[in-house]
Structure formats: C-alpha cells, structure tokens
Design a protein around this motif. Structure first.
Motif, short mmCIF file in Angstrom:
data_model
loop_
_atom_site.label_atom_id
_atom_site.label_comp_id
_atom_site.label_asym_id
_atom_site.label_seq_id
_atom_site.Cartn_x
_atom_site.Cartn_y
_atom_site.Cartn_z
N MET A 246 44.39 23.72 31.19
CA MET A 246 44.48 24.78 31.74
C MET A 246 43.67 26.43 31.90
SD MET A 246 48.64 23.99 31.96
CE MET A 246 49.19 22.90 32.95
N ASN A 247 42.15 26.34 31.98
CA ASN A 247 41.17 27.37 31.51
C ASN A 247 40.33 27.62 32.67
OD1 ASN A 247 42.29 27.92 28.55
ND2 ASN A 247 41.57 26.32 28.68
N SER A 248 40.56 27.24 33.85
CA SER A 248 39.43 28.12 35.30
C SER A 248 39.58 29.02 35.01
CB SER A 248 40.60 26.83 36.23
OG SER A 248 40.20 25.38 36.38
N ASP A 249 41.14 29.61 35.12
CA ASP A 249 41.23 30.99 35.03
C ASP A 249 39.93 32.56 34.54
OD1 ASP A 249 42.59 30.76 36.86
OD2 ASP A 249 44.02 31.85 35.68
N VAL A 250 39.50 31.21 33.35
CA VAL A 250 38.32 31.92 31.98
C VAL A 250 37.29 31.77 33.26
CG1 VAL A 250 37.28 31.70 30.05
CG2 VAL A 250 39.51 31.80 30.75
N ILE A 251 36.56 30.30 33.76
CA ILE A 251 36.02 30.22 33.87
C ILE A 251 35.39 30.78 35.51
CG2 ILE A 251 34.54 27.86 33.97
CD1 ILE A 251 35.79 26.19 32.22
N ILE A 252 35.99 30.53 36.47
CA ILE A 252 35.75 30.77 37.72
C ILE A 252 35.45 32.15 38.14
CG2 ILE A 252 37.61 31.40 40.62
CD1 ILE A 252 39.27 29.04 39.57
N PRO A 253 35.61 32.50 37.50
CA PRO A 253 34.96 34.17 37.73
C PRO A 253 33.16 33.63 36.99
CG PRO A 253 37.01 35.00 35.88
CD PRO A 253 36.44 33.22 36.53
N THR A 366 49.11 27.97 23.70
CA THR A 366 47.84 27.49 22.52
C THR A 366 46.73 28.45 23.07
OG1 THR A 366 48.33 25.30 24.44
CG2 THR A 366 48.56 25.07 21.54
N THR A 367 47.09 28.50 24.71
CA THR A 367 46.49 30.01 25.67
C THR A 367 44.98 30.40 24.81
OG1 THR A 367 47.56 29.95 27.71
CG2 THR A 367 45.66 31.18 27.71
N PRO A 368 45.57 31.24 23.92
CA PRO A 368 44.39 32.00 23.13
C PRO A 368 43.30 30.78 22.43
CG PRO A 368 46.29 32.95 22.46
CD PRO A 368 46.38 31.63 23.33
#
Length: 415
Positions: A246-253, A366-368
C-alpha cells in the motif's frame, strides 16, 4: 408510492446499517469530510513533490505522518477501551480541522517550506494515532454487532467515492486556484463530520475496567490476538500488505511525470481511476455483508493486489496504467474491508479498542517503513521498479501466512 416503498425496502435489505440513525449521521458527515481529506492528500503530495522533485522526500512525508501511529497506537488502544469514544472523536476531528487551516494559511502566504509540511504531518500523525482506531472501535456502538460488516463496507464505499472525486476535484482546484484552496476546503469539511458525531446516540458504550497498568493492558490485548488464530492471521496479513503493497501514493506522482509525462491533472486522474476500482470493491463487500467476510476473498485479494503491482513493471501507456491501477485499487479495498470485518466480528468488546489499535498499527503504522522502501526504490531505479518491488516483497511475506491458514476455518462468529 409503492415503487418508492419498494426502493426503501430494497436499500434496507441490502444495506441494513442505513436503518440506524447513528450510522446515517456519521456516514453523511464522512461523505463531506473525506472529500476534503482526499483533496488535501492529493494537494499535499503534489505540493511536496513540486517543492522537492524527490520521490524519497515525498516518501519521508509518509514517514513523518505515520511514525506517531507506529509509536503510540498500541498505547492509545488501552485508553480507547477506557474512555468515551464519541468524545474522543470530537476532539480528534476538531484537531485535524485546525491543522488543515494552518496548512492552508501557510500555502496561501507563499511562505510554505518542506519542513513545515513535515511538522504538520507529524502532529496529524499524533492525532490519527487516537482517531483511526477510535473510529474503527466506535462502529459497533453505532450500528450494533449484526450490521458491522455492512457498516464497514459502506464506510469504505464513501471513502472510495471521495478517493475518486477528491483527487479529480483537487486537480481542477490546483490548476485553477492553487493548492491552498484544497487545504482550506478540507478544514471546512470537518464541520460536517463533527456535527454528525455530536448527533450520534450510541446503542451501548463499552468501557474496560482499569484493572492494571497501561503495559499490562497492552499485553492482554496482544494475548487476545495471539489466542485467536483467525485474528492473528488477519493482522499478520495486514502487516505484510499494509507495509509493502500500500505505497502507491508515493510512487504515482513520479510515475505520472517520469513514465507517463503527465502533469497535475493526469496525476489526479490516476488517483481517481484507482478510486473507481476501490469503490466497486467496497460496494461488493457491503452487499454481501449477510454472508460475512470469506477466507477466499481475504487472502485471494491480498495475493492478487501484489500480482497486479508486479505487472506494473511492464506498463508504460497512460490508458493501460489507469486500468491496472483500478484493478490494484479493487483488490486493495477488497482485502482491507475483508480484514477489518474479520477482525471486528471475531473480537470481544472488552478488547476492541486494543485490537483495532493493532489493526491500525498494521495497516497504517508501518507506513514509514513502506514509504521509505517505495520512495528509495523509485528514486534509485524508476517508478515501474518501485511498483514491482512493493508487490514482490508483499507477496513473499504473504506466503508463510497462507501456509498458516491453509486448514483454518473462517466460519462467521455467532453473536
């Protein structure tokens, strides 16, 4: 008149949580507030990326916002079990409103700096360490235990409608008026959910007796999870998928600009199309609430979201990227809603705050680590490899859990 009556009956049968005034107040407030939340989330990520041009520093934003959740959520769960959850939510939502207005002012003044955004993210994280598990634990008190699965599905659906509309609206507002307007509208949107919470009259208010120290109560909650194989396996799955997938928000930009050569509008559209898939999944979970969460849906969706992220390694066209992200969104929400429902219906009220705090820790705390992992791979290689790395590592982590639950029955717990 008969057709209207039949429509109401059909809605009541498909979505029994809507029969409860409490849930309607909460859900309506969430419709408005979550639209603002997704506008801010979209604008904040774009703001940081335009300030820094660095996927790694964008990943650090997630680290700043979710480290407090990692550090404090286990302990806030103890107090959530002891305190009035309605009052806690009014305080946390009011605090988040104030923070949104502060960020709006900083951006409007043209004096905003990267460190200021990080600082506000840290404070938001501290508030969310209370807010997120409290909201989850409050659902049974609003609707009763029989409508928990339906309420979770409907709550997820409004989250994902906002996930569709919020980024699209944010993209328009950023292009026409600037990012500060997005932050201001988010602050104003909290008024609706605060008012809705004030109107709620809980069906019951469960508080645990203060029998020991905070640490001993934390240990009791962890023992409760460990003693129930269904809850334990579900929490471990959320840790695996929540941390790495669940880290798509970091990669998409970066994906939108570097791979697809799109601007703010193209970036926000990708988030919106991902939200479409998520919304379809949320409605699917809500409509099958009477059957309860299934083992096949829970673990099947966890594997499929990883596989489709891995396939994004080979995706370079805008149209295909949108389709793939919509599928990733579908299976992500199918997994999250199933996991949430499975934990809720198998948890005793006495431990609900502590168990949902562990769920929040697994899902968000665990998002960090996940954001740093995704940001580092994306910056070192490229966004395609970023998606691949996240999906691949999550899939590897899921393998021993799948072996663990192979012969475990996930029959619905009786009230």
């Amino acid at each position: 008149m008969n057709s209207l009556s039949n429509l109401r009956k059909s809605i009541g049968e498909s979505f029994p949580a809507f029969k409860e005034n409490n849930f309607r107040y909460f859900w309506t407030g969430q419709c408005i507030s979550l639209l603002g939340t997704w506008m801010q989330r979209t604008a904040q990520q774009w703001l940081v990326y335009t300030l820094t041009k660095s996927p790694l520093l964008l990943g650090l934003l997630g680290v700043a916002q979710f480290t407090p959740v990692l550090l404090f959520t286990l302990f806030t769960g103890v107090f959530i079990d002891r305190f009035n959850k309605k009052k806690v939510l009014i305080i946390t939502q009011s605090s988040l409103m104030i923070l949104a207005f502060i960020l709006a002012f900083l951006v409007w003044s043209k004096e905003v700096r990267y460190w200021q955004v990080l600082l506000i993210a840290v404070v938001m994280g501290c508030v969310n360490a209370w807010d997120m598990p409290t909201r989850q634990a409050f659902i049974p008190e609003m609707v009763g235990k029989r409508s928990i699965v339906n309420a979770i599905g409907l709550n997820s659906s409004v989250f994902n409608v906002a996930r569709i509309a919020g980024p699209a609206f944010a993209g328009y507002m950023m292009v026409k008026f600037g990012t500060d307007v997005c932050f201001f509208l988010n602050g104003a949107s909290f008024i609706a959910v605060i008012f809705g919470i004030i109107l709620i009259k809980p069906k019951y208010s469960q508080k645990s007796k203060q029998r020991g120290s905070i640490l001993s109560d934390v240990k009791e909650g962890l023992k409760h999870i460990k003693s129930n194989k269904i809850i334990l396996a579900t929490v471990l799955s959320v840790f695996a998928v929540g941390t790495f997938s669940m880290n798509s928000d970091v990669i998409i930009p970066s994906f939108a600009t570097v791979v697809l050569h799109e601007g703010a509008a193209g970036y926000s559209f990708l988030l919106s199309i991902m939200g479409v898939g998520s919304f379809i999944a949320a409605i699917s979970v809500a409509t099958r609430a009477k059957k309860g969460p299934s083992k096949k849906m829970l673990f099947g969706s966890s594997v499929l979201v990883c596989i489709f992220q891995i396939l994004l390694l080979f995706t370079h066209s805008y149209g295909l990227s949108g389709i793939m992200l919509a599928i990733v969104g579908f299976f992500t929400v199918a997994f999250s809603a199933s996991a949430n429902s499975t934990i809720q219906i198998n948890t005793s009220d006495e431990y609900r705050g502590r168990v949902m705090s562990v769920y929040t820790l697994a899902n968000m705390g665990t998002t960090p680590f996940g954001n740093l992992f995704a940001g580092a791979i994306t910056e070192k290689f490229n966004p395609n490899v970023g998606f691949f790395g996240c999906g691949f590592v999550a899939l590897i982590c899921m393998m021993p859990i799948l072996v663990m639950v192979k012969n475990t029955s996930f029959a619905k717990k009786k009230d």
